[in-house]
Motif scaffolding. Structure first.
Motif: not given
Length: 304
Positions: A100-115, A218-222
């Motif tokens: 249910x998390x946003x597609x725009x959220x990338x931090x600390x999630x499976x199959x997602x990273x900062x790049x 968004x990546x965590x609090x960035x």
């Protein structure tokens, strides 16, 4: 749900993850290499106390690590036993919350990273959104509002034993200089559970930005929001700051937040060139300066 958390398969998976991550000891001094033996000897007692709601997590051990841009970041290192239990909780809750998390959220999630976040930001620039609203949350992990977080958890978690256990971790306290300080807010960085809890808190921000049809990553609090004009940037900064501080009960760091051109800011250690059609992703100068001494040291050790 507590039975799923404490199931043999889930606990063995959590144990393997904690052992692989290694890490420092908590307030009891027990190392990761001693965890398996400790669990074999004490698991029945620990399990029963968790199920009965009487388990009391140990305080976290306070550690300060330097930030790249100066200052320090506070970490709270749980005992290895508490890291194991937190990891087991995280493994069960992630499939519940993450979809249910946003597609725009990338931090600390499976199959997602900062790049992935940086590439998405570049796409916004190519589409003409060449102003960035760079929002910095001040001491985010230390300011998480416990009651608001527990209310969000209770929307999807009905097992009161699981909720009680999570609240116990939030309120376990911090040991510093041999003294334990109570924790009435915050979710100390350093344990397996805090990244998921942080995303649960900030998903409310994501949903608000989506409702406003804003382009953001968004990546965590960035969090960076991309707009087309200076005027729009300042309007977004003002209204989003009001939402974060008024609704989420968090604090925006006004000194570090800014409305500016993306190539004058850094995001996750990267910045961009000013090219309109094909902006290039570059390592930001502060990140580059940190890398240079390492490169010199390696070359010296390699070539003598």
């Amino acid at each position: 749900m507590i039975e799923e958390v404490l199931s043999r398969d889930n606990m063995l998976s959590a144990l393997a993850r904690v052992e692989a991550n290694k890490g420092s000891h908590g307030v009891d001094g027990m190392s990761v290499k001693d965890l398996r033996r400790h669990i074999v000897q004490n698991w029945q007692t620990i399990r029963e106390s968790i199920k009965s709601g009487t388990y009391e997590p140990s305080p976290v051990r306070r550690v300060e690590i330097p930030k790249p841009n100066g200052g320090t970041r506070l970490l709270g290192i749980p005992t290895v036993t508490d890291r194991l239990i937190q990891q087991a909780i995280t493994q069960v809750l992630t499939p519940v919350f993450d979809p249910a998390f946003s597609e725009h959220s990338y931090g600390f999630r499976p199959q997602r990273r900062g790049h992935d976040a940086v590439r998405k930001a570049r796409t916004y620039m190519q589409e003409g959104h060449r102003m960035v609203v760079d929002i910095d949350l001040e001491k985010f992990f230390d300011r998480i509002h416990h009651d608001r977080l527990m209310a969000k958890l209770a929307e999807r978690v009905t097992d009161k034993t699981v909720l009680k256990l999570i609240r116990a971790y939030l309120q376990a306290g911090v040991m510093e200089g041999g003294l334990v300080q109570a924790t009435t807010e915050g979710a100390p960085q350093g344990g397996p559970l805090s990244p998921l809890l942080s995303n649960i808190v900030l998903d409310e921000l994501d949903k608000e930005l989506e409702k406003r049809n804003l382009r953001f990553v968004r990546y965590a609090d960035d969090c960076n929001v991309y707009v087309k004009t200076w005027k729009a940037g300042h309007r977004v900064m003002k209204s989003v700051t009001a939402f974060i501080e008024g609704k989420l009960k968090l604090k925006v760091n006004r000194e570090k937040s800014a409305v500016d051109r993306p190539w004058k800011r850094k995001f996750l250690g990267f910045t961009f060139s000013w090219d309109k059609k094909n902006p290039r992703v570059k390592i930001a100068n502060p990140s580059l300066e940190r890398v240079k001494p390492l490169a010199v040291d390696r070359s010296r050790s390699k070539y003598g």
